[in-house]
Motif scaffolding. Structure first.
Motif, PDB file in Angstrom:
ATOM      1  N   ALA A 413     -66.165  43.045   8.142  1.00  0.00           N
ATOM      2  CA  ALA A 413     -67.566  42.613   8.138  1.00  0.00           C
ATOM      3  C   ALA A 413     -67.752  41.233   8.756  1.00  0.00           C
ATOM      4  O   ALA A 413     -68.773  40.592   8.533  1.00  0.00           O
ATOM      5  N   ARG A 414     -66.791  40.776   9.541  1.00  0.00           N
ATOM      6  CA  ARG A 414     -66.966  39.525  10.279  1.00  0.00           C
ATOM      7  C   ARG A 414     -67.842  39.776  11.495  1.00  0.00           C
ATOM      8  O   ARG A 414     -67.676  40.780  12.203  1.00  0.00           O
ATOM      9  N   VAL A 415     -68.751  38.863  11.755  1.00  0.00           N
ATOM     10  CA  VAL A 415     -69.623  38.969  12.923  1.00  0.00           C
ATOM     11  C   VAL A 415     -68.797  38.734  14.187  1.00  0.00           C
ATOM     12  O   VAL A 415     -67.953  37.824  14.236  1.00  0.00           O
ATOM     13  N   LEU A 416     -69.034  39.546  15.211  1.00  0.00           N
ATOM     14  CA  LEU A 416     -68.288  39.459  16.450  1.00  0.00           C
ATOM     15  C   LEU A 416     -69.070  38.695  17.516  1.00  0.00           C
ATOM     16  O   LEU A 416     -70.288  38.823  17.630  1.00  0.00           O
ATOM     17  N   ARG A 417     -68.342  37.943  18.307  1.00  0.00           N
ATOM     18  CA  ARG A 417     -68.931  37.263  19.455  1.00  0.00           C
ATOM     19  C   ARG A 417     -69.184  38.278  20.578  1.00  0.00           C
ATOM     20  O   ARG A 417     -68.751  39.431  20.509  1.00  0.00           O
ATOM     21  N   GLY A 418     -69.838  37.810  21.601  1.00  0.00           N
ATOM     22  CA  GLY A 418     -70.109  38.681  22.727  1.00  0.00           C
ATOM     23  C   GLY A 418     -68.854  39.223  23.376  1.00  0.00           C
ATOM     24  O   GLY A 418     -68.855  40.331  23.925  1.00  0.00           O
ATOM     25  N   ASP A 419     -67.746  38.471  23.304  1.00  0.00           N
ATOM     26  CA  ASP A 419     -66.485  38.922  23.906  1.00  0.00           C
ATOM     27  C   ASP A 419     -65.636  39.744  22.945  1.00  0.00           C
ATOM     28  O   ASP A 419     -64.511  40.131  23.282  1.00  0.00           O
ATOM     29  N   GLY A 420     -66.175  40.020  21.745  1.00  0.00           N
ATOM     30  CA  GLY A 420     -65.462  40.862  20.795  1.00  0.00           C
ATOM     31  C   GLY A 420     -64.624  40.113  19.787  1.00  0.00           C
ATOM     32  O   GLY A 420     -64.114  40.727  18.830  1.00  0.00           O
ATOM     33  N   ARG A 421     -64.437  38.809  19.945  1.00  0.00           N
ATOM     34  CA  ARG A 421     -63.670  38.031  18.972  1.00  0.00           C
ATOM     35  C   ARG A 421     -64.544  37.725  17.756  1.00  0.00           C
ATOM     36  O   ARG A 421     -65.746  37.470  17.899  1.00  0.00           O
ATOM     37  N   PHE A 423     -66.188  35.593  14.655  1.00  0.00           N
ATOM     38  CA  PHE A 423     -66.429  34.224  14.198  1.00  0.00           C
ATOM     39  C   PHE A 423     -65.516  33.950  13.015  1.00  0.00           C
ATOM     40  O   PHE A 423     -65.197  34.856  12.231  1.00  0.00           O
ATOM     41  N   PRO A 424     -65.082  32.699  12.846  1.00  0.00           N
ATOM     42  CA  PRO A 424     -64.088  32.402  11.806  1.00  0.00           C
ATOM     43  C   PRO A 424     -64.543  32.711  10.383  1.00  0.00           C
ATOM     44  O   PRO A 424     -63.750  33.223   9.580  1.00  0.00           O
ATOM     45  N   ASN A 425     -65.788  32.432  10.048  1.00  0.00           N
ATOM     46  CA  ASN A 425     -66.188  32.554   8.629  1.00  0.00           C
ATOM     47  C   ASN A 425     -67.611  33.073   8.457  1.00  0.00           C
ATOM     48  O   ASN A 425     -68.252  32.791   7.452  1.00  0.00           O
ATOM     49  N   LEU A 426     -68.085  33.840   9.442  1.00  0.00           N
ATOM     50  CA  LEU A 426     -69.443  34.373   9.381  1.00  0.00           C
ATOM     51  C   LEU A 426     -69.374  35.878   9.201  1.00  0.00           C
ATOM     52  O   LEU A 426     -68.747  36.591   9.994  1.00  0.00           O
ATOM     53  N   PHE A 427     -70.037  36.378   8.152  1.00  0.00           N
ATOM     54  CA  PHE A 427     -70.018  37.786   7.798  1.00  0.00           C
ATOM     55  C   PHE A 427     -71.450  38.311   7.747  1.00  0.00           C
ATOM     56  O   PHE A 427     -72.400  37.558   7.531  1.00  0.00           O
ATOM     57  N   ALA A 428     -71.594  39.616   7.943  1.00  0.00           N
ATOM     58  CA  ALA A 428     -72.916  40.227   7.849  1.00  0.00           C
ATOM     59  C   ALA A 428     -72.776  41.624   7.274  1.00  0.00           C
ATOM     60  O   ALA A 428     -71.743  42.286   7.425  1.00  0.00           O
ATOM     61  N   ALA A 429     -73.816  42.073   6.600  1.00  0.00           N
ATOM     62  CA  ALA A 429     -73.819  43.406   5.986  1.00  0.00           C
ATOM     63  C   ALA A 429     -75.253  43.891   5.875  1.00  0.00           C
ATOM     64  O   ALA A 429     -76.207  43.143   6.093  1.00  0.00           O
ATOM     65  N   GLY A 430     -75.397  45.169   5.496  1.00  0.00           N
ATOM     66  CA  GLY A 430     -76.733  45.731   5.324  1.00  0.00           C
ATOM     67  C   GLY A 430     -77.549  45.638   6.597  1.00  0.00           C
ATOM     68  O   GLY A 430     -77.029  45.804   7.704  1.00  0.00           O
TER      69      GLY A 430
END
Length: 469
Positions: A413-421, A423-430
């Motif tokens: 559930a980590r948010v992905l950057r445009g290049d697919g990597r 973010f270190p500590n950003l999560f999203a759900a729902g």
């Protein structure tokens, strides 16, 4: 209130610090906070409203899940995550993001069992009807069978864990390092006062963008003028923050509509009536679609009728079924939304629909139900009894409930950057994250909203809590 923003300078000070900060106190945010708490993290939840409600309270509160203890107790022993995943992709025409469909299908059952065993939520499985697209009885609900009751039980569980929920606090600005690490969040109070909360991990649980007319017109223009039956706070903050950070978004054209909102009363009429044999007719008294295709895409079909409305038409058997099983239907009855006619002539008088056209429609439905003729719209009527007097009807419109696209996440559930990597500590759900409905309205399978709200939230909470050290 100013627009949501990103600031690349670190704060001079923080008012409080926490391991995990959760934005949003709907089902998603509360489940995420419970999972992070169980992972040993200190958690704070911030909520823009004076009291938590969100889209959860406006929903039916039904969550599809396979292989749960509640499902097995109901005598359903042959459901499994692979079957759920298949049903998701079948409805989405194979266009749901595969890794997210798999994640949702495999995580939701254990999540409901965990909520029951660890946090005292009680689940019942609805076994008296199948929602469109589901091959097994797998809809779970709390005993009250409402979204408001689900939220109340989750709120009680969060309170029992002493997790603070800070209300009247709109998350306004994310403070991030150059590498995308979120260091703090600035919140704004209704009086304009601002506070800064430091965090080691941030979970975005602030739903989608259905309450943002600009984003709706941009991504789903066919619903730009539709009634919005979601929470006003769903203004797309997660998407806007993500775009500013350079995050990847997916399926922003996807959404859940509903083709059965009592008009003008604004009360949801369960689609279970259609599954039991009800039909929809327009102002001319004629059917216009296959009503069992799905209630989400039916919103578009209803809005295309004269006046953007239709009538649900059914009989006493279905009326009694709805009264016994759905609190929202009883609310609609109390509000005067339900019309009754002892004969078809009486119903025509009560609704203003043309009696001759209604008679022709019901005669045709009778032929479809007997198997004498195939429905030109492709619906199978043969499994339910023919409609018989007395008759009932309710005027409905189509509505936008919530969006299904959002920030692309990985299996943690980590948010992905445009290049697919990630973010270190950003999560999203729902609703803040990309869902499992594919890119359009017809891909929405009943319960997909709460499915990803609960399943992805638990994943996010577990993973976020691991960053506490």
């Amino acid at each position: 209130m100013s627009a949501p923003a990103i600031r690349r300078t670190l704060p001079d000070h923080v008012d409080i610090e926490t391991d995990v900060l959760v934005i949003g106190a709907g089902a998603c945010g509360l489940v995420a906070s419970l999972a992070a708490h169980d992972g040993g993290a200190e958690v704070v939840v911030v909520e823009r409203d004076a009291s938590p409600s969100g889209s959860t309270s406006m929903s039916s509160g039904f969550i599809p899940a396979p292989a749960t203890k509640a499902q097995r107790a109901a005598g359903i022993a042959d459901d499994e995550p692979a079957r759920v995943e298949h049903d998701i992709q079948q409805k989405a025409k194979g266009r749901a993001v595969p890794e997210l469909a798999h994640l949702a299908a495999t995580e939701i059952g254990p999540a409901l069992d965990w909520l029951a065993e660890r946090h005292g939520l009680e689940w019942v499985v609805l076994t008296d009807f199948l929602y469109p697209g589901h091959s097994r009885h797998r809809m779970h609900a709390v005993p009250e069978k409402t979204g408001a009751a689900l939220l109340a039980r989750l709120s009680a569980a969060v309170e029992a864990c002493d997790v603070p929920v800070v209300t009247g606090a709109r998350a306004q600005t994310l403070l991030a390092d150059d590498d995308g690490t979120i260091r703090a969040v600035e919140i704004e109070r209704p009086d304009g006062h601002r506070e800064t909360i430091g965090c080691k991990a941030l979970i975005l649980a602030c739903n989608g963008y259905g309450g943002n007319p600009y984003l709706v017109a941009r991504h789903i223009p066919e619903m730009a003028d539709a009634l919005y039956y979601g929470h006003a706070g769903n203004t797309g903050d997660a998407v806007l923050w993500g775009e500013a950070l350079g995050a990847q978004t997916r399926h922003l054209t996807a959404y859940q509509g509903h083709g059965s909102l009592a008009h003008p009363h604004g009360v949801l009429i369960s689609w279970a009536l259609m599954m039991e044999g009800a039909v929809q007719v327009n102002a001319a008294g004629a059917r216009f679609s296959n009503e069992q295709g799905g209630y989400s895409e039916q919103a578009v079909a209803v809005l295309a009728q004269a006046g953007g409305t239709a009538w649900n038409l059914y009989d006493a058997r279905i009326h009694d079924f709805a009264c016994g099983g759905f609190p929202d239907y009883r609310d609609a009855l109390a509000a005067g939304a339900i019309r009754e006619g002892r004969t078809l002539a009486d119903l025509a008088a009560a609704t203003g629909l043309p009696e001759a056209a209604l008679a022709e429609t019901l005669e045709a439905v009778g032929r479809f139900q007997s198997g004498a003729q195939a429905d030109p719209f492709g619906r199978d009527f043969t499994e339910k009894p023919a409609l018989a007097p007395p008759y009932y009807a309710v005027k409905v419109t189509g509505a936008l409930f919530h969006t299904q696209g959002g920030l692309m996440i990985d299996v943690s559930a980590r948010v992905l950057r445009g290049d697919g990597r990630p973010f270190p500590n950003l999560f999203a759900a729902g609703g803040a994250a990309c869902g499992v409905s594919g890119p359009e309205v017809s891909g929405y399978l009943s319960g997909n909203g709460l499915l990803t709200a609960v399943a992805f939230a638990r994943v996010a909470g577990r993973a976020a809590s691991a960053r506490k050290s």
